[in-house]
Structures are given as structure tokens and as C-alpha cells.
Design a protein around this motif. Structure first.
Motif, PDB file in Angstrom:
ATOM      1  N   ALA A 180       0.838  -1.206  -0.100  1.00  0.00           N
ATOM      2  CA  ALA A 180       0.011  -0.108   0.180  1.00  0.00           C
ATOM      3  C   ALA A 180       0.681   1.239   0.118  1.00  0.00           C
ATOM      4  CB  ALA A 180      -0.726  -0.036   1.223  1.00  0.00           C
ATOM      5  N   HIS A 181       2.122   1.285   0.503  1.00  0.00           N
ATOM      6  CA  HIS A 181       2.806   2.431   0.516  1.00  0.00           C
ATOM      7  C   HIS A 181       3.400   2.882  -0.898  1.00  0.00           C
ATOM      8  CE1 HIS A 181       4.070   0.946   4.681  1.00  0.00           C
ATOM      9  NE2 HIS A 181       3.417   1.891   5.008  1.00  0.00           N
ATOM     10  N   LEU A 182       3.377   1.925  -1.705  1.00  0.00           N
ATOM     11  CA  LEU A 182       3.857   2.290  -3.161  1.00  0.00           C
ATOM     12  C   LEU A 182       2.961   3.148  -3.860  1.00  0.00           C
ATOM     13  CD1 LEU A 182       5.421  -1.231  -4.278  1.00  0.00           C
ATOM     14  CD2 LEU A 182       6.556   0.689  -3.043  1.00  0.00           C
ATOM     15  N   ASP A 183       1.926   3.174  -3.680  1.00  0.00           N
ATOM     16  CA  ASP A 183       0.771   4.114  -4.229  1.00  0.00           C
ATOM     17  C   ASP A 183       1.166   5.652  -3.795  1.00  0.00           C
ATOM     18  OD1 ASP A 183      -0.371   2.397  -6.081  1.00  0.00           O
ATOM     19  OD2 ASP A 183      -2.060   2.031  -4.514  1.00  0.00           O
ATOM     20  N   GLU A 184       1.709   5.768  -2.492  1.00  0.00           N
ATOM     21  CA  GLU A 184       1.899   7.227  -1.982  1.00  0.00           C
ATOM     22  C   GLU A 184       3.192   7.750  -2.139  1.00  0.00           C
ATOM     23  OE1 GLU A 184       0.603   7.364   2.221  1.00  0.00           O
ATOM     24  OE2 GLU A 184      -0.339   5.334   1.900  1.00  0.00           O
ATOM     25  N   LEU A 185       4.180   6.913  -2.999  1.00  0.00           N
ATOM     26  CA  LEU A 185       5.243   7.537  -3.259  1.00  0.00           C
ATOM     27  C   LEU A 185       5.431   8.297  -4.576  1.00  0.00           C
ATOM     28  CD1 LEU A 185       7.281   4.249  -2.045  1.00  0.00           C
ATOM     29  CD2 LEU A 185       6.808   6.475  -0.724  1.00  0.00           C
ATOM     30  N   ASP A 186       4.777   9.391  -4.450  1.00  0.00           N
ATOM     31  CA  ASP A 186       4.536  10.350  -5.773  1.00  0.00           C
ATOM     32  C   ASP A 186       5.782  10.689  -6.199  1.00  0.00           C
ATOM     33  OD1 ASP A 186       1.970   9.837  -5.392  1.00  0.00           O
ATOM     34  OD2 ASP A 186       1.599  11.837  -4.432  1.00  0.00           O
ATOM     35  N   LEU A 187       6.852  11.106  -5.255  1.00  0.00           N
ATOM     36  CA  LEU A 187       7.991  11.771  -5.901  1.00  0.00           C
ATOM     37  C   LEU A 187       8.884  10.387  -6.524  1.00  0.00           C
ATOM     38  CD1 LEU A 187       9.380  14.098  -2.920  1.00  0.00           C
ATOM     39  CD2 LEU A 187       8.067  14.419  -4.963  1.00  0.00           C
ATOM     40  N   LEU A 188       8.824   9.351  -6.016  1.00  0.00           N
ATOM     41  CA  LEU A 188       9.651   8.194  -6.284  1.00  0.00           C
ATOM     42  C   LEU A 188       9.008   7.846  -7.621  1.00  0.00           C
ATOM     43  CD1 LEU A 188      11.845   5.942  -6.585  1.00  0.00           C
ATOM     44  CD2 LEU A 188      10.167   4.708  -5.210  1.00  0.00           C
ATOM     45  N   ASP A 189       7.587   8.025  -7.994  1.00  0.00           N
ATOM     46  CA  ASP A 189       7.019   7.682  -9.080  1.00  0.00           C
ATOM     47  C   ASP A 189       7.401   8.680 -10.168  1.00  0.00           C
ATOM     48  OD1 ASP A 189       4.769   5.945 -10.263  1.00  0.00           O
ATOM     49  OD2 ASP A 189       4.314   8.324 -10.878  1.00  0.00           O
ATOM     50  N   ALA A 190       7.711   9.962 -10.021  1.00  0.00           N
ATOM     51  CA  ALA A 190       7.903  10.963 -10.745  1.00  0.00           C
ATOM     52  C   ALA A 190       9.392  10.869 -11.181  1.00  0.00           C
ATOM     53  CB  ALA A 190       7.791  12.225 -10.221  1.00  0.00           C
ATOM     54  N   THR A 191      10.181  10.179 -10.208  1.00  0.00           N
ATOM     55  CA  THR A 191      11.672  10.102 -10.565  1.00  0.00           C
ATOM     56  C   THR A 191      11.903   9.035 -11.429  1.00  0.00           C
ATOM     57  OG1 THR A 191      12.061  10.918  -8.256  1.00  0.00           O
ATOM     58  CG2 THR A 191      13.842   9.876  -9.436  1.00  0.00           C
ATOM     59  N   LEU A 192      10.977   7.882 -11.316  1.00  0.00           N
ATOM     60  CA  LEU A 192      11.188   6.557 -12.184  1.00  0.00           C
ATOM     61  C   LEU A 192      10.767   7.059 -13.658  1.00  0.00           C
ATOM     62  CD1 LEU A 192      10.058   3.738  -9.895  1.00  0.00           C
ATOM     63  CD2 LEU A 192      12.579   4.344 -11.027  1.00  0.00           C
ATOM     64  N   LYS A 193       9.762   8.010 -13.801  1.00  0.00           N
ATOM     65  CA  LYS A 193       9.367   8.621 -15.160  1.00  0.00           C
ATOM     66  C   LYS A 193      10.546   9.645 -15.618  1.00  0.00           C
ATOM     67  CE  LYS A 193       4.298   8.702 -14.854  1.00  0.00           C
ATOM     68  NZ  LYS A 193       3.935   8.120 -13.708  1.00  0.00           N
ATOM     69  N   GLU A 194      11.047  10.098 -14.697  1.00  0.00           N
ATOM     70  CA  GLU A 194      12.060  10.966 -15.284  1.00  0.00           C
ATOM     71  C   GLU A 194      13.259  10.113 -15.927  1.00  0.00           C
ATOM     72  OE1 GLU A 194      12.177  13.814 -16.706  1.00  0.00           O
ATOM     73  OE2 GLU A 194      13.765  15.213 -15.978  1.00  0.00           O
ATOM     74  N   ILE A 195      13.579   9.154 -15.287  1.00  0.00           N
ATOM     75  CA  ILE A 195      14.595   8.174 -15.685  1.00  0.00           C
ATOM     76  C   ILE A 195      14.316   7.510 -16.849  1.00  0.00           C
ATOM     77  CG2 ILE A 195      15.878   5.965 -15.052  1.00  0.00           C
ATOM     78  CD1 ILE A 195      16.793   8.127 -13.119  1.00  0.00           C
ATOM     79  N   GLU A 196      12.824   7.034 -16.921  1.00  0.00           N
ATOM     80  CA  GLU A 196      12.465   6.446 -18.417  1.00  0.00           C
ATOM     81  C   GLU A 196      12.512   7.497 -19.221  1.00  0.00           C
ATOM     82  OE1 GLU A 196       8.042   5.451 -18.015  1.00  0.00           O
ATOM     83  OE2 GLU A 196       8.013   5.560 -20.139  1.00  0.00           O
ATOM     84  N   ARG A 197      12.408   8.855 -18.929  1.00  0.00           N
ATOM     85  CA  ARG A 197      12.370   9.592 -20.033  1.00  0.00           C
ATOM     86  C   ARG A 197      13.753   9.988 -20.603  1.00  0.00           C
ATOM     87  NH1 ARG A 197      13.415  14.973 -21.163  1.00  0.00           N
ATOM     88  NH2 ARG A 197      14.151  15.273 -19.101  1.00  0.00           N
ATOM     89  N   MET A 198      15.046  10.335 -19.463  1.00  0.00           N
ATOM     90  CA  MET A 198      15.853  10.628 -20.009  1.00  0.00           C
ATOM     91  C   MET A 198      16.874   9.610 -20.413  1.00  0.00           C
ATOM     92  SD  MET A 198      17.249  13.807 -17.562  1.00  0.00           S
ATOM     93  CE  MET A 198      18.373  14.364 -18.683  1.00  0.00           C
ATOM     94  N   TRP A 199      16.784   8.326 -19.808  1.00  0.00           N
ATOM     95  CA  TRP A 199      17.485   7.337 -20.225  1.00  0.00           C
ATOM     96  C   TRP A 199      16.577   5.951 -20.519  1.00  0.00           C
ATOM     97  CZ3 TRP A 199      18.497  10.149 -15.753  1.00  0.00           C
ATOM     98  CH2 TRP A 199      19.791  11.276 -15.888  1.00  0.00           C
ATOM     99  N   PRO A 200      15.706   6.220 -21.440  1.00  0.00           N
ATOM    100  CA  PRO A 200      15.059   4.764 -21.609  1.00  0.00           C
ATOM    101  C   PRO A 200      15.836   3.603 -21.954  1.00  0.00           C
ATOM    102  CG  PRO A 200      14.858   6.479 -23.500  1.00  0.00           C
ATOM    103  CD  PRO A 200      15.593   7.200 -22.482  1.00  0.00           C
ATOM    104  N   PRO A 201      15.602   2.479 -21.339  1.00  0.00           N
ATOM    105  CA  PRO A 201      16.353   1.235 -21.444  1.00  0.00           C
ATOM    106  C   PRO A 201      16.232   0.780 -22.876  1.00  0.00           C
ATOM    107  CG  PRO A 201      15.063   1.220 -19.454  1.00  0.00           C
ATOM    108  CD  PRO A 201      14.551   2.368 -20.210  1.00  0.00           C
ATOM    109  N   ILE A 202      15.226   1.101 -23.628  1.00  0.00           N
ATOM    110  CA  ILE A 202      15.281   0.684 -25.303  1.00  0.00           C
ATOM    111  C   ILE A 202      15.353   1.819 -25.982  1.00  0.00           C
ATOM    112  CG2 ILE A 202      13.655  -0.569 -26.759  1.00  0.00           C
ATOM    113  CD1 ILE A 202      13.154  -2.453 -24.719  1.00  0.00           C
ATOM    114  N   SER A 203      16.217   1.768 -26.873  1.00  0.00           N
ATOM    115  CA  SER A 203      16.207   2.827 -27.773  1.00  0.00           C
ATOM    116  C   SER A 203      15.442   3.038 -28.829  1.00  0.00           C
ATOM    117  CB  SER A 203      17.753   3.004 -28.213  1.00  0.00           C
ATOM    118  OG  SER A 203      18.172   2.126 -29.284  1.00  0.00           O
ATOM    119  N   MET A 204      14.913   2.041 -29.356  1.00  0.00           N
ATOM    120  CA  MET A 204      14.422   1.978 -30.832  1.00  0.00           C
ATOM    121  C   MET A 204      13.115   1.009 -30.682  1.00  0.00           C
ATOM    122  SD  MET A 204      15.193   3.969 -33.315  1.00  0.00           S
ATOM    123  CE  MET A 204      16.573   4.789 -33.858  1.00  0.00           C
TER     124      MET A 204
END
Ligand code: HEM
Length: 333
Positions: A180-204
Motif C-alpha cells: 500500500a505504501h508504493l501508491d503514496e510514493l509520488d516523488l519516487l514515481d515521478a523520479t522513475l518517469k524522469e529516468i524513463e524519459r532521460m535514459w529509456p532502456p530501449i532506444s528503438m
């Protein structure tokens, strides 16, 4: 979901404890070990009786060879080694499929075994083995890449890391991590989105054109293969302000740049989009949040100084493997 959480938490704890007792390690390798075991247990449904280290080694050889040119089957080239690794990997996975055939279960392989098409036909053994090869790779390498990029980003942005640690404390207090804690971790969620945006694991990613379409002055005919790049898309300044800046707040209200018309829902496409959206997105994010939460709240991860070269081989990763030390206690020195 709770079972996935429990297994992920158990495996993560065991891997982080081992790393902390050995202290030094290559963060990328540690994350690969961890995500591989989670994939093996929750996707293939194997607990014991399989040499996971060997399976991972075969998978690595396959991944290295897959991007090697020229593709000539000569034994000592990466491509030649990849073909042999693929043969052995398939042999091992065939053993897993056979062992699992008569035991119904709800993991990914169990669902594939139980699946029937409109005519009532099941997947053949060869098809199941092919699916396992894809899941073995897709189910761990990408998440390890995301975790390595997260570790590097937090080393370079200590104030943001401090906010993430505060968030853990605010949401959980002294309580052990719960689903249940995971849904409340908004900053962590936003951080993972920013990681996905800046360094997407798959390039193409690829798409096939089904109907004639005009795109920016070009006519694309049916049968054409089109590639799109999450890396390039995520750097379009009309969508993401100051795109080269690490800025997780862009995903929080009121900005929520990825939701703004007319590009939503295809602004953030690290997991693809549309009908071929990654089937493991929720799995990967659950896993990444568990690993990040434990590291942030119970350990101190010290990534060595230096600017590692980032390469797509075939997922994004730091060439150095990211040497790092893991210490027990969030404020350990
Ligand atoms: C951070 C982790 C991950 C990232 C960034 C990622 C990214 C992607 C991307 C970009 C695609 C192609 C989508 C497209 O063509 O639009 C994809 C497909 C796929 N992913 Fe993931 N993935 C991740 C984790 C996982 C996990 C954990 C699994 C399995 C448990 C998985 C299984 C798959 C499969 C089977 C496909 C092929 C789907 C299809 O072709 O219909 N992925 N993933």
C-alpha cells in the motif's frame, strides 16, 4: 499483486544484504542478478533446480551477439557465440517448459501454457520456448538498466535523493515496506518517469504500416517498417521543457508535461505505446519501486565518481558497470 510484492521484496532484501556484506560491486551486475532472479521466480516460475547464473550468462551472450554485425556464424565472434548460447538457452528453457506443463499456475509461463486460441489449440512446445526466450531477456535486462540509471542520477542530484529519503520516512515512518505504501510514493514515481524519459532502456521500437499514411510530408505505404526512438522523442522541447535537465517535478501536478495535449498519451514512450505497449510495465515499476524504496530507506549507495559512457548493448547501460559500495543504514559513511 501481493504475491508479486512478497517475492520481489524477499529477493531484493536477500540481494541487497549480500551486496552490503561484500560492500563493493558493479551496480549494474548486482541489479541484473536481482532482476534475473525475480524474473525467473515470477515469470518462469522456477524456484530451485536451475542454474540461474548459467542461464544469465547465456542470456548475456545472446544479448551481446544480437547487436553484432556482420551476422556471420563464426564460432568465436559475438554473433557466433550468441547462436550457440541461444541453442543452450532453448535447451534449458525447454526443460523448464516440460517440468511446468502439468502444474497449473498464474505466473506468465503458467498462463501461456494454459492459453487456448479460438479453436481451442494450445501453444506448441517450440512456441512456448520462444516466448520464454523473449521473456527471459525482456523481463530483467530493461529493469536493471533503469535501476542503474536511477543510481547514477541520484549520485548526481543529492538534494533530490534527500527528498526521496524524506518521502520514504513521511509515508512509512518506521513501518516495514508494504504494498500500500508504493501508491503514496509520488516523488519516487515521478523520479522513475524522469529516468524513463532521460535514459529509456530501449532506444528503438518498430511498427509496420498497415494503411497508407502521410507523416510530415512523407507518404508511407503499407508494408513499410517505421522505427521510433523513445530517446529522441523524450527530448522534444515542445513537450518536455528544458529536456536535457533532470527534473522529476515535470511529472507532478500542476506541470504533468506528459499529459498535455496534443501529444498525450504518446509523450512518454519508454515502455512503448498503443497495442504493443510493454506487457511488463506494471511488473517492472513495482520491482523498481521496491528496490529503490529499500535502498533509500535502509542503505546508503555510494556510486563511484566519474562520468561513465552510456551505451545501448542492447539496453542502455553504463560501460563501466557502475562501481559502487552499498552500506547498511541510510546515513552510513
Ligand atoms: C524498465 C523496464 C522495461 C522497459 C523500459 C520496457 C520497455 C519495453 C518496450 C519499449 C517495448 C516495445 C513496445 C513497443 O513496441 O511499443 C517492450 C515490449 C515488451 N516487453 Fe518490456 N520493458 C520493461 C520491462 C519488461 C518486463 C519486466 C517484462 C516481462 C515481465 C517485459 C516484457 C515485454 C514483452 C513480452 C514485450 C513485447 C510485447 C509485444 O511485442 O507485444 N518488459 N518493453
Amino acid at each position: 499483486m501481493q504475491r508479486y510484492f512478497d517475492v520481489m521484496l524477499e529477493v531484493t532484501r536477500a540481494h541487497l544484504e549480500r551486496w552490503a556484506s561484500e560492500r563493493h560491486g558493479l551496480a549494474l551486475e548486482r541489479f541484473r542478478d536481482l532482476t534475473f532472479e525475480i524474473m525467473a521466480r515470477l515469470v518462469l516460475g522456477v524456484d530451485a533446480g536451475l542454474d540461474l547464473a548459467r542461464l544469465r550468462q547465456l542470456n548475456d551472450e545472446l544479448a551481446r551477439g544480437a547487436i553484432f554485425f556482420p551476422r556471420v556464424d563464426v564460432p568465436f565472434t559475438p554473433y557466433g557465440k550468441a547462436l550457440r548460447a541461444l541453442d543452450e538457452l532453448k535447451r534449458q528453457l525447454r526443460g523448464v517448459v516440460r517440468a511446468r506443463r502439468d502444474t497449473p499456475s498464474t505466473d506468465a509461463l503458467g498462463r501461456l501454457i494454459a492459453a487456448r486460441d479460438e479453436s481451442g489449440a494450445a501453444l506448441s512446445e517450440d512456441e512456448l520456448v520462444e516466448q520464454c526466450v523473449i521473456l527471459t531477456f525482456a523481463g530483467h535486462e530493461t529493469t536493471a538498466s533503469m535501476l542503474a540509471s536511477l543510481a547514477l542520477a541520484l549520485r548526481d542530484h543529492p538534494p533530490w535523493e534527500a527528498r526521496l529519503r524524506d518521502e520514504q520516512h513521511r509515508v512509512r515512518g518506521e513501518a516495514p515496506l508494504a504494498l500500500a505504501h508504493l501508491d503514496e510514493l509520488d516523488l519516487l514515481d515521478a523520479t522513475l518517469k524522469e529516468i524513463e524519459r532521460m535514459w529509456p532502456p530501449i532506444s528503438m521500437c518498430q511498427r509496420g504500416v498497415l494503411e497508407p499514411i502521410e507523416f510530415q510530408g512523407y507518404t508511407l505505404d503499407p508494408g513499410t517498417t517505421v522505427s521510433y526512438s523513445p530517446w529522441a522523442s523524450h527530448r522534444i522541447a515542445e513537450i518536455f521543457a528544458d529536456p536535457d535537465r533532470f527534473d522529476p517535478e515535470r511529472f507532478l501536478a500542476p506541470r504533468r508535461e506528459h499529459r498535455a495535449a496534443p501529444h498525450a498519451p504518446y509523450a512518454l514512450v519508454g515502455f512503448g505505446g498503443g497495442a504493443r505497449l510493454c506487457i511488463g510495465q506494471a511488473f517492472a515499476l513495482l520491482e523498481a519501486k521496491i528496490v529503490a524504496s529499500l535502498v533509500l530507506s535502509e542503505y546508503a549507495l555510494r556510486v563511484e565518481a566519474g562520468d561513465p559512457r552510456l551505451k545501448y548493448v542492447p539496453t542502455l547501460h553504463p560501460e563501466s558497470g557502475l562501481p559502487a559500495t552499498l552500506l547498511r543504514g541510510p546515513s552510513a559513511t
